[in-house]
Scaffold this motif. Structure first.
Motif, PDB file in Angstrom:
ATOM      1  N   MET A 209       0.834  -2.126  -0.214  1.00 13.95           N
ATOM      2  CA  MET A 209      -0.016   0.043   0.014  1.00 13.95           C
ATOM      3  C   MET A 209       0.833   1.120   0.174  1.00 13.95           C
ATOM      4  O   MET A 209       1.874   1.366   0.724  1.00 13.95           O
ATOM      5  CB  MET A 209      -0.844   0.043   1.546  1.00 13.95           C
ATOM      6  N   ARG A 210      -0.396   2.641  -0.594  1.00 16.79           N
ATOM      7  CA  ARG A 210       1.177   3.963  -0.529  1.00 16.79           C
ATOM      8  C   ARG A 210       1.255   4.118   1.362  1.00 16.79           C
ATOM      9  O   ARG A 210       2.215   5.354   0.937  1.00 16.79           O
ATOM     10  CB  ARG A 210       0.112   4.946  -1.412  1.00 16.79           C
ATOM     11  N   ALA A 211       1.011   3.978   1.659  1.00 13.02           N
ATOM     12  CA  ALA A 211       1.300   4.429   3.247  1.00 13.02           C
ATOM     13  C   ALA A 211       2.465   4.325   3.094  1.00 13.02           C
ATOM     14  O   ALA A 211       2.529   5.151   4.554  1.00 13.02           O
ATOM     15  CB  ALA A 211       0.104   4.110   3.964  1.00 13.02           C
ATOM     16  N   CYS A 212       2.947   3.668   2.689  1.00 10.12           N
ATOM     17  CA  CYS A 212       5.017   3.253   2.868  1.00 10.12           C
ATOM     18  C   CYS A 212       5.586   4.524   2.914  1.00 10.12           C
ATOM     19  O   CYS A 212       6.728   4.832   3.122  1.00 10.12           O
ATOM     20  CB  CYS A 212       5.064   2.119   2.894  1.00 10.12           C
ATOM     21  N   PHE A 213       5.032   5.196   1.425  1.00 14.87           N
ATOM     22  CA  PHE A 213       6.062   6.689   1.489  1.00 14.87           C
ATOM     23  C   PHE A 213       6.660   7.718   2.178  1.00 14.87           C
ATOM     24  O   PHE A 213       5.856   8.295   3.091  1.00 14.87           O
ATOM     25  CB  PHE A 213       5.052   7.135  -0.173  1.00 14.87           C
ATOM     26  N   GLY A 214       7.755   7.251   1.842  1.00 14.15           N
ATOM     27  CA  GLY A 214       8.597   8.086   2.607  1.00 14.15           C
ATOM     28  C   GLY A 214       9.141   7.741   3.221  1.00 14.15           C
ATOM     29  O   GLY A 214      10.213   8.257   4.653  1.00 14.15           O
ATOM     30  N   THR A 215       9.023   6.126   3.308  1.00 17.21           N
ATOM     31  CA  THR A 215       9.901   5.741   4.647  1.00 17.21           C
ATOM     32  C   THR A 215      10.496   4.461   3.886  1.00 17.21           C
ATOM     33  O   THR A 215      10.828   4.041   3.032  1.00 17.21           O
ATOM     34  CB  THR A 215       9.021   4.925   5.739  1.00 17.21           C
ATOM     35  N   GLY A 216      11.119   3.812   4.568  1.00 20.33           N
ATOM     36  CA  GLY A 216      12.204   2.679   4.421  1.00 20.33           C
ATOM     37  C   GLY A 216      11.171   1.317   4.015  1.00 20.33           C
ATOM     38  O   GLY A 216      11.565   0.082   3.578  1.00 20.33           O
ATOM     39  N   ARG A 332       6.952  20.035   4.494  1.00 21.97           N
ATOM     40  CA  ARG A 332       7.838  20.271   5.337  1.00 21.97           C
ATOM     41  C   ARG A 332       9.273  19.110   5.426  1.00 21.97           C
ATOM     42  O   ARG A 332       9.212  18.199   6.795  1.00 21.97           O
ATOM     43  CB  ARG A 332       8.105  21.380   6.710  1.00 21.97           C
ATOM     44  N   PRO A 333       9.707  18.007   4.970  1.00 25.95           N
ATOM     45  CA  PRO A 333      10.314  17.012   5.305  1.00 25.95           C
ATOM     46  C   PRO A 333      11.749  17.131   5.740  1.00 25.95           C
ATOM     47  O   PRO A 333      12.505  18.510   6.326  1.00 25.95           O
ATOM     48  CB  PRO A 333      11.255  16.935   3.715  1.00 25.95           C
ATOM     49  N   THR A 334      11.563  16.094   6.246  1.00 24.08           N
ATOM     50  CA  THR A 334      12.723  16.201   7.714  1.00 24.08           C
ATOM     51  C   THR A 334      13.785  15.197   7.936  1.00 24.08           C
ATOM     52  O   THR A 334      14.849  15.098   8.395  1.00 24.08           O
ATOM     53  CB  THR A 334      12.549  15.950   9.472  1.00 24.08           C
ATOM     54  N   ARG A 340      12.076  12.834  -0.399  1.00 24.28           N
ATOM     55  CA  ARG A 340      11.725  12.750  -1.992  1.00 24.28           C
ATOM     56  C   ARG A 340      10.727  12.699  -2.219  1.00 24.28           C
ATOM     57  O   ARG A 340       9.709  11.929  -3.251  1.00 24.28           O
ATOM     58  CB  ARG A 340      11.900  10.453  -1.641  1.00 24.28           C
ATOM     59  N   PHE A 341       9.692  13.174  -1.593  1.00 26.43           N
ATOM     60  CA  PHE A 341       8.152  12.259  -1.741  1.00 26.43           C
ATOM     61  C   PHE A 341       7.704  14.107  -1.125  1.00 26.43           C
ATOM     62  O   PHE A 341       6.980  14.491  -0.648  1.00 26.43           O
ATOM     63  CB  PHE A 341       7.043  12.063  -1.029  1.00 26.43           C
ATOM     64  N   SER A 342       8.739  15.467  -1.398  1.00 24.06           N
ATOM     65  CA  SER A 342       8.418  16.802  -1.287  1.00 24.06           C
ATOM     66  C   SER A 342       8.400  17.978  -2.459  1.00 24.06           C
ATOM     67  O   SER A 342       9.657  17.487  -2.638  1.00 24.06           O
ATOM     68  CB  SER A 342       8.972  17.066   0.172  1.00 24.06           C
ATOM     69  N   LEU A 343       7.229  18.254  -2.985  1.00 24.64           N
ATOM     70  CA  LEU A 343       7.611  19.167  -4.213  1.00 24.64           C
ATOM     71  C   LEU A 343       8.029  20.303  -3.352  1.00 24.64           C
ATOM     72  O   LEU A 343       9.354  20.676  -4.367  1.00 24.64           O
ATOM     73  CB  LEU A 343       6.252  19.638  -4.469  1.00 24.64           C
ATOM     74  N   PRO A 344       7.990  20.846  -2.183  1.00 31.36           N
ATOM     75  CA  PRO A 344       8.574  22.076  -1.914  1.00 31.36           C
ATOM     76  C   PRO A 344      10.185  21.670  -1.811  1.00 31.36           C
ATOM     77  O   PRO A 344      10.610  22.857  -1.791  1.00 31.36           O
ATOM     78  CB  PRO A 344       8.046  22.307  -0.137  1.00 31.36           C
ATOM     79  N   PHE A 345       9.960  20.786  -1.621  1.00 35.30           N
ATOM     80  CA  PHE A 345      12.184  20.441  -1.251  1.00 35.30           C
ATOM     81  C   PHE A 345      12.533  20.141  -2.461  1.00 35.30           C
ATOM     82  O   PHE A 345      13.320  21.118  -3.115  1.00 35.30           O
ATOM     83  CB  PHE A 345      12.380  19.010  -0.314  1.00 35.30           C
ATOM     84  N   ALA A 346      12.220  19.168  -3.468  1.00 39.54           N
ATOM     85  CA  ALA A 346      12.583  19.423  -4.801  1.00 39.54           C
ATOM     86  C   ALA A 346      12.953  21.155  -5.594  1.00 39.54           C
ATOM     87  O   ALA A 346      13.728  20.894  -6.314  1.00 39.54           O
ATOM     88  CB  ALA A 346      11.758  18.725  -5.458  1.00 39.54           C
ATOM     89  N   VAL A 347      11.630  21.795  -5.631  1.00 38.98           N
ATOM     90  CA  VAL A 347      11.332  22.863  -6.454  1.00 38.98           C
ATOM     91  C   VAL A 347      12.635  23.939  -5.565  1.00 38.98           C
ATOM     92  O   VAL A 347      13.266  24.151  -5.494  1.00 38.98           O
ATOM     93  CB  VAL A 347      10.242  23.388  -6.420  1.00 38.98           C
ATOM     94  N   ALA A 348      13.197  23.824  -3.724  1.00 39.57           N
ATOM     95  CA  ALA A 348      13.727  24.795  -3.262  1.00 39.57           C
ATOM     96  C   ALA A 348      15.384  24.393  -3.685  1.00 39.57           C
ATOM     97  O   ALA A 348      15.824  25.590  -3.946  1.00 39.57           O
ATOM     98  CB  ALA A 348      13.687  24.534  -1.765  1.00 39.57           C
ATOM     99  N   CYS A 349      14.727  23.316  -4.048  1.00 37.39           N
ATOM    100  CA  CYS A 349      16.270  22.809  -3.780  1.00 37.39           C
ATOM    101  C   CYS A 349      16.894  22.848  -5.508  1.00 37.39           C
ATOM    102  O   CYS A 349      18.218  23.668  -5.750  1.00 37.39           O
ATOM    103  CB  CYS A 349      16.498  20.560  -3.827  1.00 37.39           C
ATOM    104  N   VAL A 350      16.687  23.190  -6.486  1.00 36.92           N
ATOM    105  CA  VAL A 350      16.328  23.400  -7.811  1.00 36.92           C
ATOM    106  C   VAL A 350      16.700  24.636  -7.931  1.00 36.92           C
ATOM    107  O   VAL A 350      17.504  25.381  -8.701  1.00 36.92           O
ATOM    108  CB  VAL A 350      15.850  22.732  -8.490  1.00 36.92           C
ATOM    109  N   MET A 351      16.083  25.406  -7.207  1.00 42.74           N
ATOM    110  CA  MET A 351      15.941  26.750  -7.281  1.00 42.74           C
ATOM    111  C   MET A 351      17.169  27.444  -6.459  1.00 42.74           C
ATOM    112  O   MET A 351      17.818  28.414  -7.247  1.00 42.74           O
ATOM    113  CB  MET A 351      15.048  27.958  -5.690  1.00 42.74           C
ATOM    114  N   LEU A 352      17.929  26.749  -5.727  1.00 41.15           N
ATOM    115  CA  LEU A 352      18.761  27.102  -4.559  1.00 41.15           C
ATOM    116  C   LEU A 352      20.342  26.837  -5.719  1.00 41.15           C
ATOM    117  O   LEU A 352      21.663  27.112  -5.550  1.00 41.15           O
ATOM    118  CB  LEU A 352      19.369  26.850  -3.272  1.00 41.15           C
TER     119      LEU A 352
END
Length: 474
Positions: A209-216, A332-334, A340-352
């Motif tokens: 199930m997709r509930a596992c996304f963002g974890t090992g 706000r990933p920690t 890996r499942f955060s649009l703000p992270f991906a976009v901010a990383c490319v911005m910077l």
């Protein structure tokens, strides 16, 4: 240009088309008849690219915590054997498939296919390597086994429709066990009925199930699918028989996971329609969920075209399909896994940084106050009407409509239907090679990575697989 052709079904309405064979038997008998000589050149080329990309990202993933955990578990419970364990050593095929699949998916840098919304190669390629090594096969056998597993998995996924993914099933684990069973059945050269037994047995125990996304748990479930599928093929080889109607049975797979939707023509077309070509394989340019790539590309392109420094950007507003918002749940990933499942992270990383690489997925990057400030400027809004336009739903299943606002009052907008690396915008041969060299070089050094790349480009000529990955380290 190949456009992804995504099957659509009406919820709760089965597609009933007469067929003389159960699904598992259709797949099994096609598998038994598949030979290297019958695989078209363009299909073989696509499979070769999958092998190269997957082994590269698997080698890069060996050092992750999840891959180390899987390797330790495999060493604890599986016997020594003939199959290569990435990071050194050898295990039985099942143990190697488990550990190596975890490494292949640990970084979420492996390929995707819209045939079922699955990470097909991360399961199929490590299983093929383990099973073909156990069977004493050749490089041509490896390529054939990869084609067999990929096509079987994708065809069944298409037959059941994309509603399975939308309902919350994680299709990489769900259908991956079929890909692994089919791959191993081909490597072990099972006859049609025994191959059908392998597929049917694998289906009976499939899940995820997709509930596992963002974890090992996500790569570990892919690893479990690989091991379970390979075990199903071994049991079938020993004579374990399973009813072949497990898809069509009223208590079976189609009813339980797809509300009865099932179109067997996707299976009767095996060998005529090649899913490795249509809808094809999306190779990732960024080591994060593909759902964030289109927005990241749009921002990067706008910044380049208009020479926008990060400090000039006051807001990035991303309108996306509901599917994208459902996948990217971490504003706000920690942890790197959440990133890996955060649009703000991906976009901010490319911005910077102008890019998003494996080197950015670290706790140090996530602790950077400049990144936090950039993420605060990024918003995501799902558009519930995105799929109302059939053309947009087909051409931009994970697209993004991005607006960038600046401190000077200028506003720029970019609609990105498909990210770099997708079938619609494929990476060049040079970019594919560069990704492999970077990933594999992290584990085995640049010279060994270059030697391995040359071998994989000529995979058909390898008389055996022993020593193929010599030089890999954890």
């Amino acid at each position: 240009m190949t456009i992804p052709s995504l099957p659509s079904f009406t919820a709760g309405q089965p597609t009933t088309q007469p067929t003389t064979q159960p699904a598992a038997r259709l797949i099994g008998h096609w598998l038994a008849g598949l030979e290297r000589a019958g695989i078209p050149d363009d299909v073989a080329s696509a499979a070769r690219a999958c092998i190269i990309d997957t082994l590269g990202v698997a080698l890069a993933g060996v050092g992750t915590d999840t891959a180390r955990l899987a390797r330790g578990e495999a060493l604890d419970i599986h016997a020594a054997g003939p199959s290569t364990l990435l990071g050194g050593g050898r295990l039985c095929a099942e143990g190697a498939a488990f550990a190596n699949t975890a490494a292949a998916h640990a970084l979420d840098f492996d390929d995707n296919s819209y045939a079922g919304f699955v990470h097909g190669s991360a399961v199929v390629v490590p299983t093929a390597l383990a099973a073909v090594e156990a069977a004493g096969g050749t490089g041509a056998d490896l390529l054939t086994a990869v084609v067999a597993g990929a096509e079987a998995e994708y065809a069944l996924a298409v037959a059941l429709g994309n509603g399975v993914y939308e309902a919350g099933w994680w299709t990489t684990a769900l259908f991956g066990v079929v890909g692994a069973a089919a791959t191993a059945a081909k490597a072990f050269r099972l006859d049609g009925d025994r191959a059908a037994d392998a597929v049917a047995f694998a289906l009976c125990g499939a899940g995820g199930m997709r509930a596992c996304f963002g974890t090992g748990a996500k790569p570990l479930l892919a690893a479990q699918a690989a091991a379970n599928g390979l075990r199903a093929a071994r049991l079938a080889k020993r004579g374990g028989a399973v009813p072949h109607v497990v898809v069509e049975d009223p208590r079976g797979f189609a009813r339980l996971v797809a509300q009865g939707r099932f179109d067997p023509t996707a299976l009767t077309a095996l060998g005529r329609r090649w899913h490795l070509l249509d809808p094809g394989i999306d190779t990732k340019a960024y080591p994060v969920c593909l759902s964030s790539h289109a927005a990241a590309d749009a921002v990067r392109d706008l910044m380049t075209e208009h020479r926008l420094p990060p400090s000039d950007i006051t807001a990035v507003r991303c309108v996306v399909p509901p599917l994208v918002a459902a996948n990217l749940t971490y504003d706000r990933p920690t942890t790197p896994g959440e990133a890996r499942f955060s649009l703000p992270f991906a976009v901010a990383c490319v911005m910077l940084h102008g890019d998003l690489t494996l080197d950015h997925l670290t706790t140090a990057t996530l602790a950077d106050p400049h990144l936090h400030a950039a993420m605060e400027r990024v918003s995501m809004r799902p558009d519930p009407g995105w799929n109302a336009d059939p053309d947009r739903a087909r051409l931009a299943p994970e697209g993004a409509d991005v607006t960038v606002e600046t401190a000077t009052g200028r506003t720029f907008r970019r609609f990105c239907a498909s990210a770099r690396g997708t079938v619609a915008r494929p990476l060049s041969a040079q970019e594919h090679a560069g990704k492999f060299h970077d990933c594999a070089g992290r584990a085995m050094g640049p010279e060994a990575a270059a030697r391995l790349h040359r071998k994989l480009l000529d995979i058909d000529a390898l008389p055996r697989l022993d020593g193929l990955l010599d030089g890999s380290i954890g």
